[in-house]
Design an enzyme around this catalytic site. Structure first.
Site, PDB file in Angstrom:
ATOM      1  CB  SER A 556      -4.976  -7.365   4.289  1.00 53.36           C
ATOM      2  OG  SER A 556      -6.098  -7.863   4.000  1.00 53.36           O
ATOM      3  CG  HIS A 671      -4.272  -9.529  -0.736  1.00 52.81           C
ATOM      4  ND1 HIS A 671      -4.498  -8.012  -0.518  1.00 52.81           N
ATOM      5  CD2 HIS A 671      -4.452  -9.840   0.732  1.00 52.81           C
ATOM      6  CE1 HIS A 671      -5.133  -7.764   1.044  1.00 52.81           C
ATOM      7  NE2 HIS A 671      -4.946  -8.815   1.623  1.00 52.81           N
TER       8      HIS A 671
END
Length: 697
Positions: A556, A671
């Site tokens: 991320s 995610h």
């Protein structure tokens, strides 16, 4: 206190916003499930995966990772429910999607819990022919019988919401139900939900988050809900959200509204009746809870004439807040020292709990308010560890805590915030032979002279000759701390195979409170990367490793860090694992929720901030003919938080320039890049196979 978790709002994404840069040849990859983009990703998977899965080590690594990930002797996740039970979500080889279940505290504490399934996600997905992933439940205090269950398609942040009766084990016929979206909601009472959603097409900010708040009554159509607040389409951050302050009996004491202006700055409003009143608070604070008539707030910036400082925990008389919301008077609860940070805050029936970091190691303080003053005691818990509050009871002073370090398996404790010896409920069995290893903390000196701590986990008697395969991990953003944690998979698949594991506590994180985070924002972003390079160079200077043996991994915002390392200092590394990354920092504000992160990175439309972004944006700084190592990029098609286009475009640009690289796009997973434990094991085995090829062969 039960608050809507604002941290959970670092979440959903929509493909919306400003136009893409005209000179980008790969904008077609931003169509998240477009046929051309998916065909490209599948071709890359077919090219890359055999290069890892045909490695003779892969099968053993996958078997070990799967055994650890799906082991039935893992510590169950449990939290206090208002009906006096423990509840938790569980996945294993027999429950791939998982079950939401309950047991009594007494039977759990006795060691042989009698579990009762509340909701079987595998069975639900099969019955409905859907790819459901359980994304949590928001339950109505005080008894938590009625819950709003969130179901995600494949792990996306966008969820479908259904009302569920935990007593009957059924979804409530004619109950509250929301179609897929990035909703923000909480109960007001059994017949009223405070809801922020996309009421009509386009009722979202430029980054795809809802900004209009309404009160939805039982049995009402969405179109009939009564509006009580609105932000604007130009708001940044993660969408308007409700914060419901309740007393231990579940009675609502105040309804607050959080309106984000950008990633970190926000306005707070008190909803009195149906009229929002703006609170006189700095724009950079966090509402932490309510206890004994006091509103608890942590400050992320200095507060002028009040004398309160960045990092302070303060409180307010809630009655006075209601009387004069535009003239608030804070009182100091706690001021951390320079080497400390308030990491977590929770409340029980009559205690305030604070997890403090001291040089990135935890201690827990229990505060009691008497005669207008807070007094603290320190709970007796393992030292040199990371302590996390998993659950705090509203009906008494009990806590469920998780305690871990790099070499001590995670343990679960039942503690009494009012005193008394904590009781160990569970401990993970050893997943690897930790007796062979030690953990040390070192400090590197960054370019501006700042001392940056990092942890090194290595074998006893390590030879300092630069020959040790070393994996360095860091994050460096959003005030997220990286404190010691136990990973059986890392221990088994890396440490036992001869590797060294390192975690760097670089600026941008929260290890030393808001000041550590604020030091790396926007125009100061290079400090984050300079800290990372300083730790890398310190590892090499100490001869723990060498550039040929040094690999790095991050996801991320940490994936962005990996991209910056690749483009700015490739000579330092021989392996880079880039997980679900941001990569295009000039175009990021138009990709998904990028506009909501402008408070962290800066705005590409502002000349000075664009110039800074241009100095490090990996996508724009990739060049042909550089000494880049062969990288491994992984992402998820279902990632509606950080769009897979970032990873796709990184791979496409590397291919354009003739570089060899590996790419894996999991078609599930959100995610986290994994929707279930099998996918966790798969991703781990692929990564460690790659790292062995690069650093051990």
């Amino acid at each position: 206190m039960r608050l809507v978790a604002l941290a959970a709002a670092l979440a959903a994404v929509f493909l919306m916003g400003a136009a893409a840069p005209e000179d980008d040849p790969y904008t077609w990859m931003e169509e998240i499930e477009g046929a051309r983009a998916l065909d490209w990703a599948k071709a890359e998977n077919n090219r890359s995966l055999p290069q890892l899965q045909k490695d003779p080590r892969y099968a053993g690594l996958y078997a070990d990772a799967l055994k650890i990930a799906t082991a039935k002797d893992r510590i169950p996740s449990v939290s206090f429910a208002g009906d006096g039970s423990f509840r938790g979500f569980w996945q294993d080889a027999d429950h791939v999607r998982g079950i939401w279940r309950t047991t009594s505290v007494e039977s759990y504490r006795a060691g042989n819990p009698e579990w009762k399934t509340i909701l079987d996600i595998d069975a639900l997905a099969k019955a409905e022919g859907a790819n459901w992933v359980f994304s949590g439940a928001t339950c109505l205090a005080p008894d938590d019988r009625y819950c709003l269950v969130s179901l995600s398609n494949g792990g996306k942040d966008a969820v479908e919401v259904r009302e569920f009766d935990t007593r009957t084990g059924q979804f409530v016929e004619g109950g509250f139900r929301l179609p897929e979206g990035k909703h923000r909601f909480n109960w007001i009472d059994k017949d009223t939900v405070f809801l922020v959603t996309e009421w009509a097409k386009g009722d979202v900010t430029t980054s795809g988050y809802p900004f209009i708040a309404k009160l939805l009554k039982r049995g009402q159509a969405l179109s009939a809900a009564k509006q009580v607040f609105t932000g604007t389409r130009d708001d940044g951050g993660y969408g308007v959200q409700p914060i419901i302050l309740r007393d231990p009996a579940g009675k609502v004491q105040a309804t607050l509204i959080y309106r984000p202006l950008d990633t970190f700055n926000a306005e707070y409003y008190l909803l009195e009746g149906e009229r929002p009143l703006k609170l006189d608070l700095p724009k950079k604070v966090s509402i932490e809870g309510y206890l004994d008539g006091r509103l608890l707030v942590s400050l992320k910036v200095d507060w002028g004439a009040t004398g309160m400082k960045e990092g302070d925990l303060v409180d307010f008389d809630l009655a006075a807040v209601k009387q004069k919301p535009d003239a608030l008077t804070p009182a100091l609860v706690l001021r951390p020292a320079a080497n400390q940070a308030v990491e977590q805050v929770a409340t029980t029936r009559d205690r305030l709990l604070v997890v403090m970091l001291n040089d990135v190691k935890s201690q827990m303080l229990s505060y009691q308010r008497k005669a207008g003053r807070w007094t603290a005691t320190t709970l007796d818990l393992p030292k040199d560890s990371t302590i996390g509050i998993a659950s705090a009871s509203d009906s008494d002073n009990r806590l469920v805590l998780n305690v871990a370090s790099y070499l001590t398996p995670t343990s679960q404790w039942l503690a009494d915030a009012a005193g008394g010896a904590p009781v160990k409920l569970r401990a993970l069995p050893d997943r690897f032979d930790a007796s062979r290893f030690v953990t040390e903390q070192f400090w590197a000196t960054s370019r501006d002279g700042t001392k940056v701590p990092y942890f090194v986990v290595h074998a006893k008697g390590l030879k300092l000759d630069g020959s040790n395969p070393t994996l360095l991990n860091a994050y460096g953003g959003f005030e997220i701390s990286r404190s010691p944690a136990y990973s059986g998979i890392t221990g088994k698949l890396w440490l036992e195979k001869g590797g060294v594991f390192v975690v760097a506590n670089i600026r941008g994180g929260g290890e030393f409170g808001p000041r550590w985070h604020n030091a790396g924002l926007k125009l100061n972003r290079m400090r984050v990367y300079e800290d990372f390079f300083a730790v890398s160079e310190d590892l090499i200077a100490r001869k723990i490793t060498s550039p040929k043996k040094l690999g790095i991994v991050g996801g991320s915002n940490g994936g962005l860090l990996m991209g910056v390392a690749l483009t700015r200092r490739p000579e330092l590394y021989n392996a880079i694992v880039i997980q679900v990354p941001l990569f295009d920092m000039i175009g990021y504000d138009h990709i998904g929720a990028g506009a909501s992160w402008i408070g962290e990175y800066g705005d590409p439309k502002v000349p000075a901030e664009r110039a800074m972004l241009m100095t490090y944006s990996p996508y724009q700084n990739l060049k042909p003919g550089q000494p880049y190592p062969r990288v491994f990029i992984r992402t998820s098609t279902k990632d509606d938080r950080v769009h897979p286009a970032h990873a796709r475009k990184a791979g496409a640009r590397l291919k354009e320039y003739g570089y060899d690289y590996l790419y894996w796009e999991n078609m599930d997973g959100g995610h986290a890049a994994a929707a279930n434990l099998n996918e966790v094991a798969l991703g781990s085995a692929l990564e460690f196979t790659y790292l062995m090829q690069r650093l051990m062969d």
